[in-house]
Design a protein around this motif. Sequence first.
Motif, PDB file in Angstrom:
ATOM      1  N   VAL A 106      36.412  62.295 -23.403  1.00  0.00           N
ATOM      2  CA  VAL A 106      37.936  61.516 -24.296  1.00  0.00           C
ATOM      3  C   VAL A 106      38.451  60.198 -23.303  1.00  0.00           C
ATOM      4  O   VAL A 106      39.045  58.610 -24.041  1.00  0.00           O
ATOM      5  CB  VAL A 106      38.233  62.827 -24.695  1.00  0.00           C
ATOM      6  N   GLY A 107      38.224  60.100 -22.132  1.00  0.00           N
ATOM      7  CA  GLY A 107      38.671  59.172 -21.000  1.00  0.00           C
ATOM      8  C   GLY A 107      37.229  57.861 -21.243  1.00  0.00           C
ATOM      9  O   GLY A 107      38.405  56.945 -21.372  1.00  0.00           O
ATOM     10  N   ASN A 164      36.596  51.944 -21.542  1.00  0.00           N
ATOM     11  CA  ASN A 164      35.679  50.847 -22.359  1.00  0.00           C
ATOM     12  C   ASN A 164      36.443  50.364 -23.383  1.00  0.00           C
ATOM     13  O   ASN A 164      35.713  49.080 -23.880  1.00  0.00           O
ATOM     14  CB  ASN A 164      34.714  51.884 -22.809  1.00  0.00           C
ATOM     15  N   SER A 165      37.008  50.789 -23.827  1.00  0.00           N
ATOM     16  CA  SER A 165      38.280  49.922 -25.268  1.00  0.00           C
ATOM     17  C   SER A 165      38.323  48.484 -24.742  1.00  0.00           C
ATOM     18  O   SER A 165      38.207  47.222 -25.430  1.00  0.00           O
ATOM     19  CB  SER A 165      39.283  50.871 -26.198  1.00  0.00           C
ATOM     20  N   TYR A 220      33.525  43.662 -25.524  1.00  0.00           N
ATOM     21  CA  TYR A 220      32.029  42.276 -25.193  1.00  0.00           C
ATOM     22  C   TYR A 220      31.097  43.416 -24.482  1.00  0.00           C
ATOM     23  O   TYR A 220      29.712  43.172 -24.952  1.00  0.00           O
ATOM     24  CB  TYR A 220      32.249  41.339 -24.841  1.00  0.00           C
ATOM     25  N   HIS A 221      31.721  44.419 -24.060  1.00  0.00           N
ATOM     26  CA  HIS A 221      30.227  44.879 -23.661  1.00  0.00           C
ATOM     27  C   HIS A 221      29.925  46.251 -24.550  1.00  0.00           C
ATOM     28  O   HIS A 221      28.445  46.205 -24.679  1.00  0.00           O
ATOM     29  CB  HIS A 221      30.552  46.088 -22.534  1.00  0.00           C
ATOM     30  N   PHE A 222      30.670  46.287 -26.427  1.00  0.00           N
ATOM     31  CA  PHE A 222      29.822  47.071 -27.148  1.00  0.00           C
ATOM     32  C   PHE A 222      28.527  46.456 -27.121  1.00  0.00           C
ATOM     33  O   PHE A 222      27.188  47.020 -27.622  1.00  0.00           O
ATOM     34  CB  PHE A 222      30.745  47.368 -28.073  1.00  0.00           C
ATOM     35  N   ASN A 223      28.405  45.566 -27.867  1.00  0.00           N
ATOM     36  CA  ASN A 223      27.688  44.490 -28.684  1.00  0.00           C
ATOM     37  C   ASN A 223      26.349  44.105 -27.299  1.00  0.00           C
ATOM     38  O   ASN A 223      25.021  44.733 -27.763  1.00  0.00           O
ATOM     39  CB  ASN A 223      27.626  43.412 -28.694  1.00  0.00           C
TER      40      ASN A 223
END
Length: 171
Positions: free
Chosen positions: A142-143, A148-149, A153-156
């Motif tokens: 959960v942390g 990271n939210s 930009y790191h998601f893509n």
Amino acid sequence: WYKLCNIEDFKNGKIRSVSALGEEFVIFRGKDGQVGVLDAFCPHMGANLIDGKVSDGCIECPFHGWRFDTSGQCVSIEYSDRKPPTAAKTRAWPSKEWLGSVWIWYDAAGRDPQWELAPIESIESRRFKLQRTLRSEFPMHVGEMHENSPDYYHFNKMHGPFPIKGAAPPF
């Protein structure tokens, strides 16, 4: 402090089961209206308390009718007129209702809460209000989501397209 569920998830005497932080929890509202977050399994014979019911402000085990209050103490046993021994209890987790959600304190070393959830005046005064809630499940601690939210930009770059439709920032 970690969010377990929304308050609406267990209204009207309902019991909510949550699996988080490597633990199984049951959440219910006690006689005094306070939220109780307990280990999900009865210490007597291991029944899952989610299969029980809320009775007289306590969660009642489906196997033998042991009743636990929000502190985790067994306060009565259906088939006995005797007061249960003080050793008849299950773990109760420090919990709070905050901003429409139920939160628990979890510390891997078992320490008491090291800080309190602070009031957010602009939300509590209703100058701002929650417009929507998105629910998704991801195979992660959960942390990690909280950490990271903010870094959209790191998601893509790392994971491909943003995984929640309609939640990507407008930039």
